[in-house]
Structures are given as structure tokens and as C-alpha cells.
Write a protein that holds these residues in place. Structure first.
Motif, PDB file in Angstrom:
ATOM      1  N   GLY A 114     -11.666  -4.348   1.312  1.00 41.11           N
ATOM      2  CA  GLY A 114     -11.014  -3.524   0.283  1.00 41.11           C
ATOM      3  C   GLY A 114     -11.892  -3.373  -0.946  1.00 41.11           C
ATOM      4  O   GLY A 114     -11.997  -2.286  -1.524  1.00 41.11           O
ATOM      5  N   PHE A 115     -12.535  -4.450  -1.341  1.00 44.70           N
ATOM      6  CA  PHE A 115     -13.457  -4.413  -2.475  1.00 44.70           C
ATOM      7  C   PHE A 115     -14.616  -3.468  -2.181  1.00 44.70           C
ATOM      8  O   PHE A 115     -15.019  -2.668  -3.032  1.00 44.70           O
ATOM      9  CB  PHE A 115     -13.967  -5.822  -2.761  1.00 44.70           C
ATOM     10  CG  PHE A 115     -14.728  -5.949  -4.035  1.00 44.70           C
ATOM     11  CD1 PHE A 115     -14.079  -6.257  -5.214  1.00 44.70           C
ATOM     12  CD2 PHE A 115     -16.099  -5.748  -4.068  1.00 44.70           C
ATOM     13  CE1 PHE A 115     -14.774  -6.374  -6.402  1.00 44.70           C
ATOM     14  CE2 PHE A 115     -16.808  -5.867  -5.247  1.00 44.70           C
ATOM     15  CZ  PHE A 115     -16.137  -6.180  -6.419  1.00 44.70           C
ATOM     16  N   ALA A 116     -15.158  -3.543  -0.955  1.00 47.54           N
ATOM     17  CA  ALA A 116     -16.261  -2.662  -0.558  1.00 47.54           C
ATOM     18  C   ALA A 116     -15.821  -1.204  -0.581  1.00 47.54           C
ATOM     19  O   ALA A 116     -16.575  -0.320  -1.007  1.00 47.54           O
ATOM     20  CB  ALA A 116     -16.765  -3.047   0.832  1.00 47.54           C
ATOM     21  N   PHE A 117     -14.599  -0.944  -0.131  1.00 51.36           N
ATOM     22  CA  PHE A 117     -14.088   0.433  -0.131  1.00 51.36           C
ATOM     23  C   PHE A 117     -13.957   0.969  -1.555  1.00 51.36           C
ATOM     24  O   PHE A 117     -14.401   2.083  -1.849  1.00 51.36           O
ATOM     25  CB  PHE A 117     -12.731   0.489   0.584  1.00 51.36           C
ATOM     26  CG  PHE A 117     -12.152   1.868   0.649  1.00 51.36           C
ATOM     27  CD1 PHE A 117     -12.650   2.791   1.545  1.00 51.36           C
ATOM     28  CD2 PHE A 117     -11.119   2.244  -0.193  1.00 51.36           C
ATOM     29  CE1 PHE A 117     -12.122   4.078   1.602  1.00 51.36           C
ATOM     30  CE2 PHE A 117     -10.592   3.515  -0.146  1.00 51.36           C
ATOM     31  CZ  PHE A 117     -11.089   4.432   0.761  1.00 51.36           C
ATOM     32  N   LEU A 118     -13.375   0.181  -2.450  1.00 57.07           N
ATOM     33  CA  LEU A 118     -13.228   0.625  -3.841  1.00 57.07           C
ATOM     34  C   LEU A 118     -14.591   0.802  -4.512  1.00 57.07           C
ATOM     35  O   LEU A 118     -14.797   1.770  -5.258  1.00 57.07           O
ATOM     36  CB  LEU A 118     -12.366  -0.366  -4.626  1.00 57.07           C
ATOM     37  CG  LEU A 118     -10.897  -0.418  -4.231  1.00 57.07           C
ATOM     38  CD1 LEU A 118     -10.177  -1.521  -4.995  1.00 57.07           C
ATOM     39  CD2 LEU A 118     -10.231   0.922  -4.448  1.00 57.07           C
ATOM     40  N   LEU A 119     -15.509  -0.106  -4.237  1.00 56.32           N
ATOM     41  CA  LEU A 119     -16.861   0.018  -4.779  1.00 56.32           C
ATOM     42  C   LEU A 119     -17.520   1.294  -4.256  1.00 56.32           C
ATOM     43  O   LEU A 119     -18.206   2.002  -4.998  1.00 56.32           O
ATOM     44  CB  LEU A 119     -17.693  -1.205  -4.407  1.00 56.32           C
ATOM     45  CG  LEU A 119     -19.128  -1.230  -4.892  1.00 56.32           C
ATOM     46  CD1 LEU A 119     -19.173  -1.264  -6.422  1.00 56.32           C
ATOM     47  CD2 LEU A 119     -19.852  -2.435  -4.315  1.00 56.32           C
TER      48      LEU A 119
END
Length: 159
Positions: free
Chosen positions: A54-59
Motif C-alpha cells: 500500500g505504501f508503494a502504491f501511494l508513493l
């Protein structure tokens, strides 16, 4: 694991984002390393509790907006990278730095293949041959990125 201030994570990712925006001469543009992928891979290996898919997607969405690319392109590329790193994290973490660099080179090459596939699917023009040199540059930079981020993460925050 020793606690570190959260700003180290965010500052390193912001620095990677800014390095991706740094203007380069036209000749060097295709060999620009994928800084976000390198820094994200470090945090996925060293702190999987704070950094995940999820963090990678938002980044990736932030990167799409910053770089002006197709919305979701960077997000997809970073999520694929994050998934692979998470899958093999236990092994990667204990590899010597040169083996980590080789593995990151393969992951960055995979990222280029995904990017080329997206461009092909969208009917965009093919990229120059120098486009494929960037994973090698990223692989060579991995030891430096790893050591610098490790020094920031393990720094003396408590006295």
C-alpha cells in the motif's frame, strides 16, 4: 530493531523523488537510475512493518503526479517491485552487498520490462537502446544507497 525517527524514511523518499526530477542532459536522461525503486527497496528490506504494498502504491501515485507520467504507471511499477522484494526479503536481507546489488539489478531490469510493456500497450514509440542501461547504473549505485540509508537509519538518535 532499533527505533529511528520516522522523518528519516520520508526524507529519504523525498530525496529520491527529487533526484528523479533533477534535470539531466539529454544524453544522460535514459540512463537515470530509478531512485525511488532503490530507496523503496531498501526500506522494504529493512523495515517491512512500515513499508509495504500500500505504501508503494501511494508513493507511486505521488511519483506519477510529480513526474507527469500516466497516472498509475509508477504505482504499478513500484507495487510489482515491492511484491517481489517482500516475497524474497528473508533471503535478500542476508545476502552480501554485491549479491543484493545483482538482485536489485535484476529487479530494475524487470521494472524496465514492465515499463516497456506498458509503453507498447499504449502505442507509444519504442525507447532507445540506452533505456536498458539504467538498471546497470542502479545496480552499481545500490551499495552506496544501502550504506548511506543504513547510516541514516542506524544513526545515534538516542543519547
Amino acid at each position: 530493531m532499533r527505533a529511528y525517527p520516522r522523518w528519516v524514511l520520508y526524507a529519504s523518499l523525498l530525496g529520491a523523488l527529487l533526484l528523479g526530477l533533477l534535470p539531466l542532459p539529454e544524453l544522460l536522461q535514459p540512463v537515470r537510475p530509478y531512485w525511488l525503486a532503490l530507496v523503496l527497496a531498501y526500506w522494504l528490506i529493512e523495515d517491512p512493518d512500515r513499508v509495504g504494498l500500500g505504501f508503494a502504491f501511494l508513493l507511486g501515485l505521488v511519483a506519477d503526479l510529480a513526474y507527469g507520467s500516466l497516472l498509475g504507471e509508477q504505482a504499478l511499477r513500484l507495487v510489482i517491485l515491492a511484491f517481489i522484494v517482500q516475497r524474497f526479503r528473508a533471503r535478500l536481507r542476508f545476502f552480501p552487498i554485491y549479491q543484493q546489488a545483482l538482485t536489485l539489478g535484476a529487479l530494475l531490469l524487470n521494472d524496465r520490462i514492465v515499463s516497456a510493456g506498458l509503453r507498447l500497450a499504449l502505442g507509444e514509440p519504442t525507447l532507445p537502446a540506452s533505456f536498458w542501461i539504467a538498471p546497470v547504473v542502479g545496480m552499481l549505485l545500490w551499495p552506496v544507497v544501502y550504506v548511506l540509508l543504513d547510516a541514516l537509519r542506524i544513526g545515534r538518535w538516542r543519547r
